[in-house]
Design a protein around this motif. Structure first.
Motif, PDB file in Angstrom:
ATOM      1  N   VAL A 101       1.468  -9.464  -2.187  1.00 40.01           N
ATOM      2  CA  VAL A 101       2.127  -8.964  -0.975  1.00 40.01           C
ATOM      3  C   VAL A 101       1.757  -7.494  -0.809  1.00 40.01           C
ATOM      4  O   VAL A 101       2.177  -6.648  -1.592  1.00 40.01           O
ATOM      5  CB  VAL A 101       3.664  -9.113  -1.050  1.00 40.01           C
ATOM      6  N   LEU A 102       0.948  -7.187   0.199  1.00 39.07           N
ATOM      7  CA  LEU A 102       0.587  -5.806   0.501  1.00 39.07           C
ATOM      8  C   LEU A 102       1.753  -5.188   1.266  1.00 39.07           C
ATOM      9  O   LEU A 102       1.977  -5.498   2.430  1.00 39.07           O
ATOM     10  CB  LEU A 102      -0.675  -5.726   1.349  1.00 39.07           C
ATOM     11  N   HIS A 103       2.494  -4.299   0.607  1.00 44.61           N
ATOM     12  CA  HIS A 103       3.739  -3.822   1.192  1.00 44.61           C
ATOM     13  C   HIS A 103       3.650  -2.407   1.737  1.00 44.61           C
ATOM     14  O   HIS A 103       4.425  -2.030   2.627  1.00 44.61           O
ATOM     15  CB  HIS A 103       4.868  -3.906   0.159  1.00 44.61           C
ATOM     16  N   SER A 104       2.736  -1.597   1.231  1.00 42.32           N
ATOM     17  CA  SER A 104       2.648  -0.200   1.650  1.00 42.32           C
ATOM     18  C   SER A 104       1.241   0.314   1.373  1.00 42.32           C
ATOM     19  O   SER A 104       0.556  -0.190   0.468  1.00 42.32           O
ATOM     20  CB  SER A 104       3.687   0.647   0.907  1.00 42.32           C
ATOM     21  N   LEU A 105       0.812   1.328   2.157  1.00 47.24           N
ATOM     22  CA  LEU A 105      -0.508   1.926   2.003  1.00 47.24           C
ATOM     23  C   LEU A 105      -0.393   3.434   1.855  1.00 47.24           C
ATOM     24  O   LEU A 105       0.522   4.057   2.396  1.00 47.24           O
ATOM     25  CB  LEU A 105      -1.389   1.632   3.221  1.00 47.24           C
ATOM     26  N   ALA A 106      -1.343   4.028   1.149  1.00 47.58           N
ATOM     27  CA  ALA A 106      -1.468   5.480   1.065  1.00 47.58           C
ATOM     28  C   ALA A 106      -2.952   5.823   1.113  1.00 47.58           C
ATOM     29  O   ALA A 106      -3.756   5.189   0.428  1.00 47.58           O
ATOM     30  CB  ALA A 106      -0.830   6.027  -0.206  1.00 47.58           C
ATOM     31  N   LEU A 107      -3.304   6.823   1.909  1.00 52.39           N
ATOM     32  CA  LEU A 107      -4.701   7.201   2.091  1.00 52.39           C
ATOM     33  C   LEU A 107      -4.959   8.579   1.494  1.00 52.39           C
ATOM     34  O   LEU A 107      -4.253   9.541   1.799  1.00 52.39           O
ATOM     35  CB  LEU A 107      -5.052   7.212   3.582  1.00 52.39           C
ATOM     36  N   PHE A 108      -5.975   8.658   0.645  1.00 54.40           N
ATOM     37  CA  PHE A 108      -6.472   9.925   0.110  1.00 54.40           C
ATOM     38  C   PHE A 108      -7.829  10.166   0.771  1.00 54.40           C
ATOM     39  O   PHE A 108      -8.869   9.750   0.261  1.00 54.40           O
ATOM     40  CB  PHE A 108      -6.596   9.863  -1.409  1.00 54.40           C
ATOM     41  N   GLU A 109      -7.787  10.840   1.919  1.00 53.96           N
ATOM     42  CA  GLU A 109      -8.993  10.907   2.744  1.00 53.96           C
ATOM     43  C   GLU A 109     -10.103  11.711   2.090  1.00 53.96           C
ATOM     44  O   GLU A 109     -11.282  11.341   2.173  1.00 53.96           O
ATOM     45  CB  GLU A 109      -8.653  11.479   4.122  1.00 53.96           C
ATOM     46  N   GLN A 110      -9.755  12.827   1.448  1.00 52.64           N
ATOM     47  CA  GLN A 110     -10.783  13.641   0.807  1.00 52.64           C
ATOM     48  C   GLN A 110     -11.507  12.867  -0.282  1.00 52.64           C
ATOM     49  O   GLN A 110     -12.705  13.059  -0.516  1.00 52.64           O
ATOM     50  CB  GLN A 110     -10.157  14.910   0.226  1.00 52.64           C
ATOM     51  N   GLU A 111     -10.774  12.009  -0.962  1.00 49.52           N
ATOM     52  CA  GLU A 111     -11.358  11.214  -2.044  1.00 49.52           C
ATOM     53  C   GLU A 111     -11.926   9.897  -1.542  1.00 49.52           C
ATOM     54  O   GLU A 111     -12.457   9.107  -2.331  1.00 49.52           O
ATOM     55  CB  GLU A 111     -10.304  10.935  -3.124  1.00 49.52           C
ATOM     56  N   ASP A 112     -11.793   9.638  -0.226  1.00 54.27           N
ATOM     57  CA  ASP A 112     -12.292   8.401   0.367  1.00 54.27           C
ATOM     58  C   ASP A 112     -11.680   7.187  -0.329  1.00 54.27           C
ATOM     59  O   ASP A 112     -12.366   6.209  -0.637  1.00 54.27           O
ATOM     60  CB  ASP A 112     -13.817   8.351   0.285  1.00 54.27           C
ATOM     61  N   THR A 113     -10.363   7.260  -0.559  1.00 54.77           N
ATOM     62  CA  THR A 113      -9.669   6.226  -1.332  1.00 54.77           C
ATOM     63  C   THR A 113      -8.427   5.742  -0.590  1.00 54.77           C
ATOM     64  O   THR A 113      -7.643   6.541  -0.088  1.00 54.77           O
ATOM     65  CB  THR A 113      -9.268   6.766  -2.715  1.00 54.77           C
ATOM     66  N   LEU A 114      -8.257   4.448  -0.544  1.00 59.15           N
ATOM     67  CA  LEU A 114      -7.079   3.811   0.031  1.00 59.15           C
ATOM     68  C   LEU A 114      -6.338   3.085  -1.072  1.00 59.15           C
ATOM     69  O   LEU A 114      -6.930   2.282  -1.797  1.00 59.15           O
ATOM     70  CB  LEU A 114      -7.493   2.814   1.121  1.00 59.15           C
ATOM     71  N   CYS A 115      -5.040   3.379  -1.214  1.00 57.15           N
ATOM     72  CA  CYS A 115      -4.223   2.725  -2.244  1.00 57.15           C
ATOM     73  C   CYS A 115      -3.261   1.737  -1.608  1.00 57.15           C
ATOM     74  O   CYS A 115      -2.714   1.987  -0.522  1.00 57.15           O
ATOM     75  CB  CYS A 115      -3.460   3.757  -3.067  1.00 57.15           C
ATOM     76  N   ILE A 116      -3.055   0.643  -2.306  1.00 56.56           N
ATOM     77  CA  ILE A 116      -2.250  -0.478  -1.807  1.00 56.56           C
ATOM     78  C   ILE A 116      -1.130  -0.766  -2.792  1.00 56.56           C
ATOM     79  O   ILE A 116      -1.381  -0.918  -3.994  1.00 56.56           O
ATOM     80  CB  ILE A 116      -3.131  -1.734  -1.655  1.00 56.56           C
ATOM     81  N   ALA A 117       0.096  -0.818  -2.289  1.00 55.42           N
ATOM     82  CA  ALA A 117       1.226  -1.258  -3.094  1.00 55.42           C
ATOM     83  C   ALA A 117       1.302  -2.779  -3.004  1.00 55.42           C
ATOM     84  O   ALA A 117       1.671  -3.329  -1.965  1.00 55.42           O
ATOM     85  CB  ALA A 117       2.520  -0.625  -2.598  1.00 55.42           C
TER      86      ALA A 117
END
Length: 234
Positions: A101-117
């Motif tokens: 279940v993908l419940h939340s997202l966080a973006l680290f734009e400088q690192e070109d990284t997307l994190c998924i809860a």
């Protein structure tokens, strides 16, 4: 705002241009509201019609938007995918992963990284966001596993805040992960939470907010660095 507009609103976020993005898991839609407007200027998805193609969602849960104009949507409960549009609503691409279940997202734009809860997967999964390096979109960056049912995440610098709900052997609470150190948990906080559902952090990283359901409240915290780690002040 929202009377006669939403059915079961779930996630809310603000993009770099101060537009408000909201997801509705009942309508299967994502809406964008310009600043100071109560009328959406963009609606993605077909009302009350679930699906898994470029124009349909099934219970979308969360949105983050990059300064470059990528709109990342966690299509989160049924389809288990991240769908990417531009800010005009044009479909670009998507990725499916080993998520429950993908419940939340966080973006680290400088690192070109997307994190998924991944709530039911009990982990945070970070992947390439494809902003600077499109060929890296969806590639694995790191996984933080076995940290409980992760409901909400937010990031600043290399720090990822997460709130977790009740789980077997784990009480509700908050954790701080250091992405620069492989997602290592560097602190625990919020030991008096009842049912945290989402977390948001200010642009300067000094203030964050936790929404709890059950108590139906939003709490404000200050993030204060210490010599060894971090601590929070309610």
């Amino acid at each position: 705002m929202g009377a006669n507009l939403f059915y079961m609103p779930h996630g809310i976020s603000v993009d770099p241009d101060n537009n408000i993005w909201a997801t509705d898991v009942g309508l299967h839609q994502v809406m964008m509201f310009p600043r100071n407007s109560t009328t959406p200027s963009l609606v993605l998805g077909e009302k009350f019609v679930p699906g898994s193609d470029a124009s349909h969602f099934c219970k979308p849960s969360s949105v983050v938007v990059s300064r470059s104009g990528n709109v990342y949507i966690a299509d989160g409960y049924c389809n288990k995918r991240v769908v990417v549009y531009d800010t005009n609503g044009t479909y670009k691409t998507e990725i499916q992963g080993d998520w429950s279940v993908l419940h939340s997202l966080a973006l680290f734009e400088q690192e070109d990284t997307l994190c998924i809860a991944d709530r039911e997967g009990r982990k945070v999964d970070c992947i390439g966001a494809g902003i600077k390096n499109p060929q890296e979109f969806g590639s694995s960056v790191l996984e933080a596993k076995n940290i409980g049912r992760v409901y909400g995440i937010a990031g600043h610098g290399s720090t990822l805040l997460a709130v977790t709900g009740s789980d077997t052997g784990i009480n509700p609470g908050g954790i701080i992960l250091d992405l620069a150190d492989g997602g290592r948990v560097i602190n625990n906080w919020g030991t008096d939470f009842n049912n945290p559902h989402e977390v948001a952090i200010s642009s300067d990283g000094k203030t964050f907010y936790v929404a709890e359901i059950g108590p139906n409240r939003v709490r404000k915290f200050e993030l204060v660095p210490s010599k060894e780690s971090f601590y929070y002040r309610d």
